[in-house]
Design a protein around this motif. Structure first.
Motif, PDB file in Angstrom:
ATOM      1  N   THR A  13       0.804  -1.217   0.000  1.00 39.73           N
ATOM      2  CA  THR A  13       0.000   0.000   0.000  1.00 39.73           C
ATOM      3  C   THR A  13       0.839   1.269   0.000  1.00 39.73           C
ATOM      4  N   SER A  14       2.094   1.170   0.464  1.00 38.43           N
ATOM      5  CA  SER A  14       2.984   2.332   0.399  1.00 38.43           C
ATOM      6  C   SER A  14       4.405   1.858   0.640  1.00 38.43           C
ATOM      7  N   LEU A  15       5.337   2.731   0.300  1.00 34.53           N
ATOM      8  CA  LEU A  15       6.732   2.557   0.699  1.00 34.53           C
ATOM      9  C   LEU A  15       7.130   3.786   1.496  1.00 34.53           C
ATOM     10  N   CYS A  16       7.694   3.551   2.671  1.00 26.66           N
ATOM     11  CA  CYS A  16       8.194   4.620   3.527  1.00 26.66           C
ATOM     12  C   CYS A  16       9.709   4.477   3.620  1.00 26.66           C
ATOM     13  N   ARG A  17      10.453   5.467   3.689  1.00 23.19           N
ATOM     14  CA  ARG A  17      10.051   6.780   3.318  1.00 23.19           C
ATOM     15  C   ARG A  17      11.186   7.429   2.574  1.00 23.19           C
ATOM     16  N   ALA A  18      10.882   8.528   1.908  1.00 23.87           N
ATOM     17  CA  ALA A  18      11.878   9.342   1.234  1.00 23.87           C
ATOM     18  C   ALA A  18      11.688  10.773   1.717  1.00 23.87           C
ATOM     19  N   GLY A  19      12.321  11.707   1.031  1.00 14.99           N
ATOM     20  CA  GLY A  19      12.219  13.105   1.444  1.00 14.99           C
ATOM     21  C   GLY A  19      13.489  13.596   2.086  1.00 14.99           C
ATOM     22  N   ARG A  54     -10.782  19.198   0.843  1.00 10.18           N
ATOM     23  CA  ARG A  54     -10.007  19.760  -0.267  1.00 10.18           C
ATOM     24  C   ARG A  54      -9.131  18.690  -0.920  1.00 10.18           C
ATOM     25  N   ALA A  55      -8.462  17.889  -0.091  1.00  9.78           N
ATOM     26  CA  ALA A  55      -7.602  16.836  -0.630  1.00  9.78           C
ATOM     27  C   ALA A  55      -8.408  15.869  -1.486  1.00  9.78           C
ATOM     28  N   GLY A  56      -9.608  15.530  -1.019  1.00  8.12           N
ATOM     29  CA  GLY A  56     -10.445  14.638  -1.802  1.00  8.12           C
ATOM     30  C   GLY A  56     -10.906  15.267  -3.097  1.00  8.12           C
ATOM     31  N   ALA A  57     -11.315  16.527  -3.033  1.00  2.00           N
ATOM     32  CA  ALA A  57     -11.792  17.218  -4.228  1.00  2.00           C
ATOM     33  C   ALA A  57     -10.690  17.338  -5.280  1.00  2.00           C
ATOM     34  N   GLU A  58      -9.453  17.465  -4.817  1.00  2.00           N
ATOM     35  CA  GLU A  58      -8.321  17.589  -5.741  1.00  2.00           C
ATOM     36  C   GLU A  58      -7.744  16.238  -6.142  1.00  2.00           C
ATOM     37  N   GLY A  59      -8.305  15.160  -5.586  1.00  2.00           N
ATOM     38  CA  GLY A  59      -7.824  13.823  -5.921  1.00  2.00           C
ATOM     39  C   GLY A  59      -6.434  13.538  -5.399  1.00  2.00           C
ATOM     40  N   ARG A  60      -6.102  14.109  -4.248  1.00  2.00           N
ATOM     41  CA  ARG A  60      -4.729  14.022  -3.766  1.00  2.00           C
ATOM     42  C   ARG A  60      -4.566  13.181  -2.492  1.00  2.00           C
ATOM     43  N   ILE A  61      -5.581  12.460  -2.061  1.00  2.00           N
ATOM     44  CA  ILE A  61      -5.373  11.566  -0.915  1.00  2.00           C
ATOM     45  C   ILE A  61      -4.643  10.324  -1.437  1.00  2.00           C
ATOM     46  N   ALA A  62      -3.359  10.270  -1.156  1.00  2.00           N
ATOM     47  CA  ALA A  62      -2.529   9.169  -1.651  1.00  2.00           C
ATOM     48  C   ALA A  62      -2.331   8.088  -0.600  1.00  2.00           C
ATOM     49  N   SER A  63      -2.508   8.440   0.669  1.00  2.00           N
ATOM     50  CA  SER A  63      -2.328   7.476   1.749  1.00  2.00           C
ATOM     51  C   SER A  63      -3.157   7.919   2.946  1.00  2.00           C
ATOM     52  N   PHE A  64      -3.750   6.938   3.619  1.00  2.00           N
ATOM     53  CA  PHE A  64      -4.602   7.178   4.787  1.00  2.00           C
ATOM     54  C   PHE A  64      -4.059   6.299   5.902  1.00  2.00           C
ATOM     55  N   GLN A  65      -3.603   6.927   6.998  1.00  2.00           N
ATOM     56  CA  GLN A  65      -2.945   6.193   8.070  1.00  2.00           C
ATOM     57  C   GLN A  65      -3.594   6.479   9.423  1.00  2.00           C
ATOM     58  N   PHE A  66      -3.646   5.437  10.250  1.00  2.00           N
ATOM     59  CA  PHE A  66      -4.195   5.528  11.602  1.00  2.00           C
ATOM     60  C   PHE A  66      -3.083   5.344  12.636  1.00  2.00           C
ATOM     61  N   ALA A  67      -3.111   6.169  13.670  1.00  2.00           N
ATOM     62  CA  ALA A  67      -2.369   5.976  14.921  1.00  2.00           C
ATOM     63  C   ALA A  67      -3.036   6.873  15.939  1.00  2.00           C
ATOM     64  N   THR A  89     -11.530   5.232  -1.392  1.00  2.00           N
ATOM     65  CA  THR A  89     -11.853   3.889  -0.913  1.00  2.00           C
ATOM     66  C   THR A  89     -10.598   3.030  -0.770  1.00  2.00           C
ATOM     67  N   GLY A  90      -9.448   3.669  -0.702  1.00  2.00           N
ATOM     68  CA  GLY A  90      -8.181   2.942  -0.631  1.00  2.00           C
ATOM     69  C   GLY A  90      -7.922   2.344   0.729  1.00  2.00           C
ATOM     70  N   PRO A  91      -6.774   1.689   0.858  1.00  2.00           N
ATOM     71  CA  PRO A  91      -6.430   1.025   2.113  1.00  2.00           C
ATOM     72  C   PRO A  91      -6.202   2.010   3.251  1.00  2.00           C
ATOM     73  N   ILE A  92      -6.317   1.492   4.462  1.00  2.00           N
ATOM     74  CA  ILE A  92      -6.062   2.271   5.673  1.00  2.00           C
ATOM     75  C   ILE A  92      -4.912   1.588   6.409  1.00  2.00           C
ATOM     76  N   GLU A  93      -3.770   2.250   6.425  1.00  2.00           N
ATOM     77  CA  GLU A  93      -2.588   1.693   7.084  1.00  2.00           C
ATOM     78  C   GLU A  93      -2.585   2.057   8.560  1.00  2.00           C
ATOM     79  N   VAL A  94      -2.238   1.085   9.388  1.00  2.00           N
ATOM     80  CA  VAL A  94      -1.969   1.380  10.792  1.00  2.00           C
ATOM     81  C   VAL A  94      -0.456   1.414  10.962  1.00  2.00           C
TER      82      VAL A  94
END
Length: 276
Positions: free
Chosen positions: A65-71, A192-205, A242-247
């Motif tokens: 669902t994702s690769l962490c991390r860069a930047g 706003r993120a949803g309207a712009e189609g920019r939710i790339a990852s959804f995480q819970f903690a 409707t994408g995955p939810i990472e914990v």
């Protein structure tokens, strides 16, 4: 790779950092048995081998669902840009649609403004390559207590402003409850993120009080703190995501326990906090 039922309960993805010292293969196999996705990290990925990991997840039928991390590019250098390009290649190889970016703190002699300018510069250098490789760069805003040394981007609004010059397929944002729960504008930011189609990852903690001494490694197990996960789920779902939810839990106490035990506890906690 198997597609997964996207009902809320079956959107669970286990970020490997939640059981940091658990063997990557064992974590992937546990996710396969549970029908869960997995969020991978570059260090164990590189240790096991990028191609070997790509084969592992493909053979197991586990969605990455994702690769962490860069930047960490608030002071962009040729070396840091090259490493971020390698991270994009790694994400593409293992089938991760999203590469999570933590921007970095304030470099020596810099200011928070110059550091944010560095983030924008680095994105301009990386976004075309990410688009070419089919990987979305996901800017993760971190809680403002980390602004000086880890991440000068603290809100969804800031992250979205940085992403705005680029196609949504190239640059998106991470909605991480731990880091943005305090923001009084968070619901507007999610919309706003949803309207712009920019939710790339959804995480819970979860956020627990009092904060542990090691704040970086003090993320709470879901349900142990003050975050309203059901509202986050409703607000994000309302955008059409409707994408995955990472914990993803950085927690010394969890890291000291066996991985299978942490996995089972985390999945059960996820199911509890999103239950109607």
């Amino acid at each position: 790779m198997k597609s997964r039922d996207r009902s809320s309960f079956n959107r669970f993805s286990f970020n490997h950092a939640t059981a940091k010292f658990w063997d990557q293969r064992e974590a992937v196999e546990a996710c396969a048995r549970a029908g869960a996705g997995i969020g991978l990290w570059r260090e164990p990925l590189q240790e096991a081998g990028v191609d070997a990991t790509a084969k592992l997840v493909k053979d197991a039928g586990v969605e990455v669902t994702s690769l962490c991390r860069a930047g960490f590019f608030t002071d962009p250098t040729p070396e840091s840009i090259a490493d971020n390009r390698r991270a994009i290649d790694e994400a593409a190889t293992v089938g991760a649609p999203t590469l999570v970016l933590v921007s970095g703190g304030i470099p020596a002699g810099g200011t928070i403004d110059s550091a944010r300018e560095g983030v924008a510069e680095a994105l301009s250098l990386l976004a075309p390559y990410a688009l070419e490789r089919g990987v979305t760069l996901a800017i993760e805003p971190l809680h403002p207590m980390f602004a000086s040394d880890r991440c000068v981007v603290a809100t969804l609004a800031e992250a979205l402003d940085l992403a705005a010059p680029f196609p949504a397929e190239a640059v998106g944002v991470v909605v991480d409850t731990y880091h943005i729960w305090w923001d009084p504008q968070v619901w507007q930011g999610i919309a706003r993120a949803g309207a712009e189609g920019r939710i790339a990852s959804f995480q819970f903690a979860d956020w627990v009080t009092p904060l542990p001494a090691g704040v970086l490694t003090g993320r709470g197990q879901l349900g142990d703190g003050c975050i309203d996960f059901r509202r986050y789920l409703a607000e994000v779902d309302a955008t059409g995501f409707t994408g995955p939810i990472e914990v993803e839990l950085f927690n010394d106490a969890l890291w000291a326990r066996p991985g299978p035990e942490v996995f089972a506890e985390t999945k059960a906690a996820f199911e509890r906090v999103i239950a109607p």
